[in-house]
Scaffold this active site. Structure first.
Site, PDB file in Angstrom:
ATOM      1  N   GLU A  44      -1.404  -3.105  -6.083  1.00  0.00           N
ATOM      2  CA  GLU A  44      -0.260  -3.822  -6.996  1.00  0.00           C
ATOM      3  C   GLU A  44       0.630  -2.691  -7.271  1.00  0.00           C
ATOM      4  O   GLU A  44       1.949  -3.034  -7.604  1.00  0.00           O
ATOM      5  CB  GLU A  44      -1.093  -4.231  -8.219  1.00  0.00           C
ATOM      6  N   LEU A  76       0.183  -3.849   5.735  1.00  0.00           N
ATOM      7  CA  LEU A  76       1.434  -3.452   5.953  1.00  0.00           C
ATOM      8  C   LEU A  76       1.810  -2.189   6.117  1.00  0.00           C
ATOM      9  O   LEU A  76       2.656  -1.715   7.009  1.00  0.00           O
ATOM     10  CB  LEU A  76       2.337  -4.207   4.936  1.00  0.00           C
ATOM     11  N   GLU A  77       1.064  -1.362   5.635  1.00  0.00           N
ATOM     12  CA  GLU A  77       1.214   0.135   5.943  1.00  0.00           C
ATOM     13  C   GLU A  77       0.967   0.425   7.203  1.00  0.00           C
ATOM     14  O   GLU A  77       1.603   1.094   7.788  1.00  0.00           O
ATOM     15  CB  GLU A  77       0.249   1.047   4.810  1.00  0.00           C
TER      16      GLU A  77
END
Length: 420
Positions: free
Chosen positions: A60, A336-337
């Site tokens: 987060e 997503l990384e």
């Protein structure tokens, strides 16, 4: 459950929670040092009005980083809280422009009141699914506007919250703006009690995250040292219960590709004892850890990434990424990384935390579902047998990551009126 009952129960539970935190603090010096912060004492607060931003943990914090930078650039002073010491360390590693960073106050009425009276925020921004009733009720009573950003709500979570009766709708009464990740999240949040006119679908902030170029360069140097032709895969953010099946899958991969290297990146390195004897069945397996300073050799089969904040380094050194928290019912971590780095993504069946991203990657052909360790081993073998397939998957994943940016600006435009 009513707010009154919840307040009473949270007061009664406080001694047990404190005892548990004290016990955990015997092993975690940083956590022990943050006990005062958890009791609502954030320490000295810098002058001027602040916006309280709360992000649960590492993922987060990384997600909200672009928004924090945008808010700071617009002149807002930010105090960021997180639930974990690793979350706080991530704030420092990312060098976020915040006036202060502390562990979040426990969700008990007296603790929250003490925190708010010290911090005196002019607005609060909660990230993703941080619906702590006492915090929200206290903010509402104080007239402090609240925004939920990058908000998500799965169907199972909706049903769990609904079973709490009037508590959550009452707590949500002070939420002025909700920036939802997807239309489905927006619909479920409206069902939970947020007026539809207060909700806007702004997209997922994680699409706007950027990778540290120095870390990516370090990953490329690591890969040069490992050898470009050597099969290398990363098990990213692996949970403790996933490590045994991951190692068994790697053992099966070694039968087809004897030089393959697994870079194992545990979600919580301090909670993992390596190597687990149940899975390290081959007596000639060699292990090394990042924290030891020893580089993997040609005979190393498992390289443990047991340092904080270096996942982009390990991903940049790999050919394929498995994203953890998905073989066990945790809900899946951020894919997503690896997608940003153009890696083919493998994920298990448990993806409730990343449903929208998982769907987009799958539709583009950048993600393959693996239901268990057998399918994980088969997928790895197939991708290393067919480099062209791996490249196509990686390019598809990268195109998804590149095409869905802009959530930060949309979110900032939506919540800015609440941030004096």
């Amino acid at each position: 459950m009513t707010p009154l009952v919840y307040r009473a129960l949270s007061r009664l539970a406080l001694p047990a929670v404190l005892a548990r935190l004290y016990w955990q603090g015997q092993r975690d010096k940083a956590g022990r040092a943050g006990l005062a912060e958890r009791l609502g004492r954030p320490g000295e607060v810098s002058g001027g009005p602040v916006v309280w931003v709360h992000a649960a943990s590492v993922g987060e914090v990384r997600a909200v980083a672009p928004l924090v930078r945008a808010m700071a650039a617009a002149g807002r002073s930010i105090h960021l809280t997180t639930n974990t010491t690793t979350g706080r360390q991530t704030v420092e590693q990312l060098d976020l422009p915040v006036a202060g960073v502390t562990l979040a106050p426990l969700d008990s009425p007296g603790v929250v009141a003490r925190f708010l009276s010290t911090l005196r925020p002019v607005a609060a921004v909660m990230v993703e699914l941080e619906l702590w009733p006492n915090r929200l009720l206290a903010l509402q009573k104080a007239g402090i506007p609240v925004a939920l950003v990058n908000a998500r709500l799965s169907e199972p979570s909706l049903h769990r919250y609904q079973r709490l009766g009037a508590l959550i709708p009452a707590a949500l009464g002070g939420v002025r703006r909700v920036a939802a990740q997807s239309p489905d999240d927006a619909r479920r949040l409206a069902t939970l009690g947020v007026p539809a006119q207060r909700i806007r679908t702004t997209g997922n902030l994680k699409f706007d995250q950027t990778l540290d170029e120095a870390q990516v360069a370090a990953g490329h140097r690591l890969r040069e040292m490992l050898g470009q032709k050597r099969p290398v895969w990363v098990a990213a953010s692996a949970r403790s219960d996933e490590i045994a099946p991951i190692l068994t899958a790697h053992e099966r991969l070694l039968q087809a590709h004897p030089q393959a290297l697994l870079i194992l990146v545990p979600r919580h390195p301090d909670r993992v004892s390596l190597p687990p004897s149940a899975a390290a069945q081959a007596a000639d397996w060699q292990w090394t850890t990042r924290s030891s300073g020893e580089n993997p050799s040609a005979t190393t089969r498992v390289f443990v990434g047991d340092t904080l904040g270096e996942l982009p380094v390990f991903l940049a050194a790999a050919d394929v990424a498995f994203v953890g928290g998905s073989l066990v019912p945790v809900g899946g971590h951020n894919p997503l990384e690896p997608a940003l780095l153009g890696l083919p993504v493998l994920m298990g069946p448990h993806v409730r935390n990343v449903v929208e991203v998982d769907k987009l990657l799958a539709e583009a052909g950048g993600r393959r579902r693996v239901m268990d360790l057998h399918e994980l081993a088969d997928a790895l073998t197939a991708l290393f047998n067919e480099p062209a397939l791996a490249r196509r998957m990686g390019q598809a994943a990268q195109s998804v990551a590149a095409a869905h940016g802009g959530a930060c600006k949309r979110t900032m435009d939506w919540v800015a009126p609440l941030l004096p």
